[in-house]
Design a protein around this motif. Structure first.
Motif, mmCIF file in Angstrom:
data_model
loop_
_atom_site.group_PDB
_atom_site.id
_atom_site.type_symbol
_atom_site.label_atom_id
_atom_site.label_comp_id
_atom_site.label_asym_id
_atom_site.label_seq_id
_atom_site.Cartn_x
_atom_site.Cartn_y
_atom_site.Cartn_z
ATOM 1 N N THR A 14 0.828 -1.208 0.000
ATOM 2 C CA THR A 14 0.000 0.000 0.000
ATOM 3 C C THR A 14 0.859 1.253 0.000
ATOM 4 O O THR A 14 0.627 2.187 -0.774
ATOM 5 C CB THR A 14 -0.941 0.005 1.217
ATOM 6 O OG1 THR A 14 -1.731 -1.195 1.217
ATOM 7 C CG2 THR A 14 -1.851 1.220 1.187
ATOM 8 N N LEU A 18 1.160 4.001 -3.016
ATOM 9 C CA LEU A 18 0.551 5.314 -2.786
ATOM 10 C C LEU A 18 1.565 6.440 -2.599
ATOM 11 O O LEU A 18 1.201 7.613 -2.725
ATOM 12 C CB LEU A 18 -0.375 5.255 -1.569
ATOM 13 C CG LEU A 18 -1.632 4.388 -1.713
ATOM 14 C CD1 LEU A 18 -2.489 4.489 -0.481
ATOM 15 C CD2 LEU A 18 -2.432 4.781 -2.954
ATOM 16 N N CYS A 55 -2.198 5.609 5.109
ATOM 17 C CA CYS A 55 -3.039 4.719 4.306
ATOM 18 C C CYS A 55 -2.542 3.271 4.405
ATOM 19 O O CYS A 55 -3.346 2.329 4.446
ATOM 20 C CB CYS A 55 -3.048 5.175 2.851
ATOM 21 S SG CYS A 55 -3.923 6.731 2.568
ATOM 22 N N LEU A 58 -3.827 1.934 7.702
ATOM 23 C CA LEU A 58 -5.260 1.620 7.634
ATOM 24 C C LEU A 58 -5.504 0.327 6.857
ATOM 25 O O LEU A 58 -6.331 -0.505 7.251
ATOM 26 C CB LEU A 58 -6.021 2.771 6.984
ATOM 27 C CG LEU A 58 -6.201 4.058 7.793
ATOM 28 C CD1 LEU A 58 -7.060 5.043 7.014
ATOM 29 C CD2 LEU A 58 -6.840 3.774 9.149
ATOM 30 N N ALA A 59 -4.795 0.161 5.741
ATOM 31 C CA ALA A 59 -4.970 -1.049 4.939
ATOM 32 C C ALA A 59 -4.551 -2.290 5.728
ATOM 33 O O ALA A 59 -5.243 -3.327 5.703
ATOM 34 C CB ALA A 59 -4.163 -0.938 3.648
#
Length: 399
Positions: A14, A18, A55, A58-59
């Motif tokens: 991730t 990102l 992020c 969170l993933a």
């Protein structure tokens, strides 16, 4: 172990995917660090890497909530919710600082607020082991537990933030610390069944996030994590450390090992940033400067000053961090003489590499300086073979 590896891979993928998007956004809105001043980079670099790291976290948490290993964590505790909410708080504070800049007191207040959020949801130091005492394990009063938790987390946040001065340095050291502490919690078997998955989940996610970020943050970096990313990593390290320390119920092994495990291991694992933080504070107080005033005298800056390249300075910091981290963990897992012997050999090698480079660089600089001083005296004549351009460039010596 497979589920932990899945969490790590998700965090890695991730963030790696990102980070370029976060870089594009940073360039679009002007969140770019320009070279110059105390900065060591030589080209404009985006600084919103904290968004990609958040992020990734969170993933990793989202995937973990669907895995069987972590069912007790999500079903019986509020640890994941607390850490995610505290992460949002620290991310917002960091983003404001990255975009507009905030004063040190405001930043500290945001850090305390994030730590307080963790405490409010029950992430708190509850036990401390004192070697040689009749009860061994001391249950902390609530007020002391709250105070120690907030202080520990704020200290961790600032320690990580202060070492974020070279490409890949903070992410690499946090990755090393996460792997070392994961190894300790997994194999030392000192935590209750309910608390172990919580701490291990955060360490696994952190390792993946940091390694994914290093894909873009290694020298020469294409994106910086900024205060938003550095403080986020510090918060997650602090929260996982509190879960690990606070859950220690029955230390095993010698008194030294038992003492070092619940109390000193997190400090030793991050010894390099903590020592840098303490030295920085003392240096600034002694010189009459504000504690939070920036400068270019951190350990990594000094490594560059004595002649190490940017990449070599980072690798040396990695080496020292890994040596201390796995040495501290090894005390709880292996015989003490073996750990001491390996540490002694490792320290000797590290000192030899660092000092030898320093001596060679100083000798080279001294030789260059001596040559520069000797050059004018050796070119005083102006014979027919002398180049005319050199004659025009020479500055006449004043009598």
């Amino acid at each position: 172990m497979v589920d932990y590896l899945v969490v790590t891979v998700v965090g890695f993928a991730t963030v790696a995917v990102l980070a370029p998007l976060a870089r594009w956004l940073a360039v679009k809105i002007g969140a770019v660090d320009q070279p110059g001043g105390r900065r060591v980079h030589t080209r404009p670099t985006a600084r919103l890497g904290g968004l990609a790291l958040f992020c990734g976290f969170l993933a990793a948490i989202g995937v973990a909530s669907r895995l069987e290993t972590f069912e007790p964590v999500f079903a019986t505790t509020s640890d994941p919710e607390a850490i995610v909410l505290a992460s949002v708080v620290i991310l917002v504070v960091g983003l404001i600082d990255d975009l507009r800049g905030v004063s040190a007191p405001v930043k500290l207040a945001g850090q305390v607020l994030a730590a307080g959020t963790l405490v409010l949801f029950g992430v708190i130091l509850r036990f401390v082991y004192i070697p040689g005492s009749p009860g061994s394990v001391v249950v902390l009063a609530t007020d002391l537990g709250v105070l120690f938790t907030v202080v520990a987390i704020v200290a961790m946040i600032n320690a990580v933030n202060l070492i974020d001065g070279l490409d890949g340095l903070a992410a690499g050291i946090v990755a090393i610390a996460s792997i070392a502490l994961f190894t300790y919690v997994q194999f030392a078997d000192l935590l209750t069944d309910a608390l172990a998955p919580s701490a291990l989940l955060i360490f696994a996610a952190l390792a993946g996030m940091c390694l994914g970020f290093l894909v873009h943050n290694s020298h020469p970096a294409s994106i910086f994590m900024g205060d938003s990313g550095a403080m986020l990593l510090g918060l997650l390290m602090g929260a996982a450390g509190v879960l690990a320390i606070g859950g220690t119920l029955q230390p095993a092994g010698s008194d030294f090992a038992a003492f070092s495990i619940p109390v000193l291991v997190p400090v030793l694992v991050l010894a390099v940033p903590f020592l840098d933080t303490i030295w920085t504070i003392l240096r600034r107080i002694r010189s009459g400067r504000a504690v939070f005033s920036p400068d270019k005298k951190h350990l990594h800056h000094r490594l560059i000053e004595i002649g190490h390249s940017h990449r070599r300075a980072v690798l040396i910091m990695y080496y020292w961090s890994a040596l201390l981290a796995f040495g501290a963990v090894g005390v709880g897992l292996f015989p003490l003489p073996l750990v001491v012997g390996v540490l002694a050999a490792g320290v000797g090698l590290a000192v030899a590499v660092t000092v030898t480079r320093s001596v060679v660089t100083r000798s080279w600089r001294r030789g260059r300086r001596d040559d520069a001083l000797a050059t004018p005296a050796s070119t005083q004549g102006s014979g027919p073979d002398e180049d005319a351009s050199d004659q025009r460039k020479r500055v006449p010596r004043r009598l």
